[in-house]
Scaffold this motif. Structure first.
Motif, PDB file in Angstrom:
ATOM      1  N   LEU A   1       0.849  -1.184   0.008  1.00  0.00           N
ATOM      2  CA  LEU A   1      -0.092  -0.101   0.074  1.00  0.00           C
ATOM      3  C   LEU A   1       0.820   1.086   0.054  1.00  0.00           C
ATOM      4  O   LEU A   1       0.353   2.223  -0.098  1.00  0.00           O
ATOM      5  CB  LEU A   1      -0.930   0.072   1.252  1.00  0.00           C
ATOM      6  CG  LEU A   1      -1.922  -0.911   1.342  1.00  0.00           C
ATOM      7  CD1 LEU A   1      -2.584  -1.037   2.661  1.00  0.00           C
ATOM      8  CD2 LEU A   1      -2.782  -0.900   0.374  1.00  0.00           C
ATOM      9  N   PHE A   2       2.161   1.191   0.072  1.00  0.00           N
ATOM     10  CA  PHE A   2       3.203   2.225   0.274  1.00  0.00           C
ATOM     11  C   PHE A   2       4.137   2.269  -0.803  1.00  0.00           C
ATOM     12  O   PHE A   2       4.406   1.068  -1.351  1.00  0.00           O
ATOM     13  CB  PHE A   2       3.675   2.208   1.557  1.00  0.00           C
ATOM     14  CG  PHE A   2       2.528   2.235   2.777  1.00  0.00           C
ATOM     15  CD1 PHE A   2       2.166   3.631   3.223  1.00  0.00           C
ATOM     16  CD2 PHE A   2       2.069   1.297   3.401  1.00  0.00           C
ATOM     17  CE1 PHE A   2       0.957   3.594   4.111  1.00  0.00           C
ATOM     18  CE2 PHE A   2       1.036   1.257   4.174  1.00  0.00           C
ATOM     19  CZ  PHE A   2       0.512   2.356   4.641  1.00  0.00           C
ATOM     20  N   ASP A   3       4.626   3.258  -0.747  1.00  0.00           N
ATOM     21  CA  ASP A   3       5.896   3.433  -1.776  1.00  0.00           C
ATOM     22  C   ASP A   3       7.273   3.054  -1.243  1.00  0.00           C
ATOM     23  O   ASP A   3       7.821   3.646  -0.294  1.00  0.00           O
ATOM     24  CB  ASP A   3       5.798   5.056  -2.126  1.00  0.00           C
ATOM     25  CG  ASP A   3       7.046   5.040  -3.241  1.00  0.00           C
ATOM     26  OD1 ASP A   3       7.671   4.375  -3.799  1.00  0.00           O
ATOM     27  OD2 ASP A   3       7.580   6.302  -3.257  1.00  0.00           O
ATOM     28  N   MET A   4       7.448   1.738  -1.450  1.00  0.00           N
ATOM     29  CA  MET A   4       8.551   0.946  -0.532  1.00  0.00           C
ATOM     30  C   MET A   4       9.380   0.286  -1.319  1.00  0.00           C
ATOM     31  O   MET A   4       9.194  -0.186  -2.692  1.00  0.00           O
ATOM     32  CB  MET A   4       7.920  -0.072   0.288  1.00  0.00           C
ATOM     33  CG  MET A   4       6.984   0.560   1.532  1.00  0.00           C
ATOM     34  SD  MET A   4       8.292   0.195   2.813  1.00  0.00           S
ATOM     35  CE  MET A   4       7.342   1.007   4.173  1.00  0.00           C
ATOM     36  N   LYS A   5      10.587  -0.045  -0.865  1.00  0.00           N
ATOM     37  CA  LYS A   5      11.694  -0.929  -1.431  1.00  0.00           C
ATOM     38  C   LYS A   5      11.805  -2.213  -0.495  1.00  0.00           C
ATOM     39  O   LYS A   5      11.876  -2.010   0.840  1.00  0.00           O
ATOM     40  CB  LYS A   5      12.897  -0.347  -1.723  1.00  0.00           C
ATOM     41  CG  LYS A   5      13.175   0.108  -3.159  1.00  0.00           C
ATOM     42  CD  LYS A   5      14.655   0.422  -3.244  1.00  0.00           C
ATOM     43  CE  LYS A   5      15.535  -0.709  -3.406  1.00  0.00           C
ATOM     44  NZ  LYS A   5      16.962  -0.481  -3.367  1.00  0.00           N
TER      45      LYS A   5
ATOM     46  N   VAL B   1       3.230  -8.882  -4.824  1.00  0.00           N
ATOM     47  CA  VAL B   1       4.162  -7.587  -4.476  1.00  0.00           C
ATOM     48  C   VAL B   1       4.648  -6.781  -5.806  1.00  0.00           C
ATOM     49  O   VAL B   1       4.552  -5.756  -5.840  1.00  0.00           O
ATOM     50  CB  VAL B   1       5.233  -8.054  -3.257  1.00  0.00           C
ATOM     51  CG1 VAL B   1       6.086  -6.617  -3.314  1.00  0.00           C
ATOM     52  CG2 VAL B   1       4.860  -8.541  -2.131  1.00  0.00           C
ATOM     53  N   ASP B   2       5.207  -7.899  -6.711  1.00  0.00           N
ATOM     54  CA  ASP B   2       5.553  -7.103  -7.879  1.00  0.00           C
ATOM     55  C   ASP B   2       4.456  -6.690  -8.574  1.00  0.00           C
ATOM     56  O   ASP B   2       4.391  -5.657  -9.122  1.00  0.00           O
ATOM     57  CB  ASP B   2       6.015  -8.552  -8.601  1.00  0.00           C
ATOM     58  CG  ASP B   2       6.924  -8.080  -9.884  1.00  0.00           C
ATOM     59  OD1 ASP B   2       7.570  -7.288  -9.661  1.00  0.00           O
ATOM     60  OD2 ASP B   2       6.505  -8.477 -11.066  1.00  0.00           O
ATOM     61  N   ASP B   3       3.187  -7.394  -8.754  1.00  0.00           N
ATOM     62  CA  ASP B   3       1.997  -6.854  -9.289  1.00  0.00           C
ATOM     63  C   ASP B   3       1.608  -5.256  -8.872  1.00  0.00           C
ATOM     64  O   ASP B   3       1.172  -4.487  -9.542  1.00  0.00           O
ATOM     65  CB  ASP B   3       0.671  -7.793  -9.057  1.00  0.00           C
ATOM     66  CG  ASP B   3       0.900  -8.889 -10.008  1.00  0.00           C
ATOM     67  OD1 ASP B   3       1.621  -8.944 -11.014  1.00  0.00           O
ATOM     68  OD2 ASP B   3       0.152  -9.726  -9.697  1.00  0.00           O
ATOM     69  N   ALA B   4       1.961  -5.081  -7.493  1.00  0.00           N
ATOM     70  CA  ALA B   4       1.682  -3.868  -6.801  1.00  0.00           C
ATOM     71  C   ALA B   4       2.968  -2.913  -7.308  1.00  0.00           C
ATOM     72  O   ALA B   4       2.679  -1.572  -6.764  1.00  0.00           O
ATOM     73  CB  ALA B   4       1.857  -3.894  -5.376  1.00  0.00           C
ATOM     74  N   GLY B   5       3.747  -3.420  -8.049  1.00  0.00           N
ATOM     75  CA  GLY B   5       5.079  -2.167  -8.377  1.00  0.00           C
ATOM     76  C   GLY B   5       6.117  -2.058  -7.701  1.00  0.00           C
ATOM     77  O   GLY B   5       6.486  -1.013  -7.578  1.00  0.00           O
ATOM     78  N   ILE B   6       6.008  -2.774  -6.475  1.00  0.00           N
ATOM     79  CA  ILE B   6       7.216  -2.894  -5.379  1.00  0.00           C
ATOM     80  C   ILE B   6       8.257  -3.376  -5.837  1.00  0.00           C
ATOM     81  O   ILE B   6       8.468  -4.471  -6.150  1.00  0.00           O
ATOM     82  CB  ILE B   6       6.651  -3.211  -4.035  1.00  0.00           C
ATOM     83  CG1 ILE B   6       5.196  -2.722  -3.740  1.00  0.00           C
ATOM     84  CG2 ILE B   6       7.529  -3.105  -3.230  1.00  0.00           C
ATOM     85  CD1 ILE B   6       5.213  -1.311  -3.216  1.00  0.00           C
ATOM     86  N   PRO B   7       9.496  -2.611  -5.991  1.00  0.00           N
ATOM     87  CA  PRO B   7      10.880  -3.180  -6.157  1.00  0.00           C
ATOM     88  C   PRO B   7      11.035  -4.273  -5.202  1.00  0.00           C
ATOM     89  O   PRO B   7      11.231  -3.755  -3.942  1.00  0.00           O
ATOM     90  CB  PRO B   7      11.913  -2.012  -6.351  1.00  0.00           C
ATOM     91  CG  PRO B   7      10.784  -0.779  -6.120  1.00  0.00           C
ATOM     92  CD  PRO B   7       9.673  -0.946  -5.572  1.00  0.00           C
ATOM     93  N   GLN B   8      11.521  -5.382  -5.628  1.00  0.00           N
ATOM     94  CA  GLN B   8      12.157  -6.368  -4.592  1.00  0.00           C
ATOM     95  C   GLN B   8      13.526  -7.038  -4.926  1.00  0.00           C
ATOM     96  O   GLN B   8      13.620  -7.327  -6.151  1.00  0.00           O
ATOM     97  CB  GLN B   8      11.078  -7.693  -4.479  1.00  0.00           C
ATOM     98  CG  GLN B   8       9.685  -7.327  -4.130  1.00  0.00           C
ATOM     99  CD  GLN B   8       8.551  -8.268  -4.461  1.00  0.00           C
ATOM    100  OE1 GLN B   8       8.400  -9.182  -3.522  1.00  0.00           O
ATOM    101  NE2 GLN B   8       8.084  -8.446  -5.749  1.00  0.00           N
TER     102      GLN B   8
END
Ligand code: NCD
Length: 325
Positions: A196-200, A219-226
């Protein structure tokens, strides 16, 4: 026919937020950012009230059932503390061998029984999906306090609240999760909630205990870099929140399998020397050697503060679910 507004005719102090009132809490997937803002704001008020008056009668007359089929210290006792500080009371079942479960009663029947004596049920159970199953059987709210390796949503909420209290916000941070990412339900819920947040997010674990691929995909679908790695040192210097977990011994098939990975990572004063000054180390606890006690004196060690925040968040959840926040 007259149309009644939602909060009409409710006793003074009863406010029903339909997002929470009477709802089950089964997975963090059910929450959006606004929900979290509400929970955190109520949690913050709870903290203020506890500091000023200790206990108060917001949930007077309400009864909570704590039904624990797996060991628990913090989750169980913080729910007890939460309901009691709000003036309610609790039916505590934490040794199911002394209840009718040992006679072979189904989870559904046990839940139906306990809901007839109480207003909500907090459930911890070794099987993934058990909380959802209980919620289907129950007409009162069921709160998932850990369903095997599945989820632990109230822990993730308190973890996110801890990050906000300690770091000032959730956006723009790099969170590194360390340890047993395969079986650890707290990291499953937290990784989902952080989307829900702009995170790495960095995942550091032994090869055999990697974050489940379906969760990484979510998590990838949500656009979060992992980033996934076995090497803590490679990601520690950029980490704002290091979330350490215990290797979940009880989920392993054999002792040999557990022994092979049990001491993979140990946080010490020395290993933390390359981390930022302005960062925090969290742990849902219990720890079994993955953070050396010498590190407790370091101001970045936030795991004991994290426990206290947990009570405020659980007070907030109970007040919201029971309709008096
Ligand atoms: C966690 C759990 O039960 O999943 N503990 C807790 O609720 N604070 C973490 C663990 O047992 O390792």
């Amino acid at each position: 026919m007259t149309v009644r507004r939602a909060n009409e005719h409710l006793p003074f102090g009863e406010k029903r937020d339909p997002r929470f009132f009477g709802q089950d809490i089964l997975s963090v997937k059910q929450f959006d950012r606004q929900d979290l803002e509400t929970i955190f704001a109520v949690g913050h008020e709870m903290r203020g009230m506890v500091e000023r008056v200790g206990t108060f009668d917001l949930l007077k007359g309400k009864v909570l059932t704590n039904l624990f089929y797996e060991p628990s210290t913090r989750t169980s006792s913080s729910f007890v503390a939460a309901i009691e500080r709000l003036g309610g009371s609790v039916i505590q079942i934490n040794n199911v061998t002394y209840s009718s479960v040992s006679k072979g009663e189904s989870l559904r029947d046990t839940v139906r029984t306990l809901e007839s004596y109480s207003d909500a049920i907090v459930l911890r159970h070794p099987e993934q999906g058990s909380a959802a199953e209980a919620a289907k059987a129950a007409s009162k709210p069921v709160i998932n306090a850990g369903d095997g390796p599945g989820e632990h949503p109230t822990q993730a909420l308190l973890d996110a609240y801890t990050i906000v209290e300690e770091m000032g916000n959730l956006d723009g941070l790099t969170v590194t999760m360390l340890g047993d990412l395969k079986y650890g339900r707290t990291v499953h819920s937290l990784a989902r909630l952080l989307t829900l947040f702009d995170m790495k997010v960095n995942y550091v674990s032994p090869e055999s205990l990697r974050m489940p691929t379906e969760l990484v995909a979510e998590v990838d679908d949500a656009g979060i870099p992992q980033i996934e790695t076995t090497d803590l040192e490679s990601v520690l210097p950029e980490t704002d929140v290091l979330y350490v977990t215990r290797i979940q011994k009880e989920r392993f098939g054999s002792e040999t399998e557990y022994d092979a990975v049990k001491d993979s990572y140990v946080i010490t004063n020395e290993s933390m020397s390359t981390a930022k000054d302005n960062m925090v180390v969290m742990h849902p606890l219990p720890r079994v050697g993955e953070i050396a006690e010498e590190f407790d004196a370091d101001p970045r060690a936030a795991y004991f503060r994290q426990m206290e925040y947990g009570m405020y968040v659980r007070m907030a959840l109970l007040a919201l679910v029971l309709g008096r926040a």
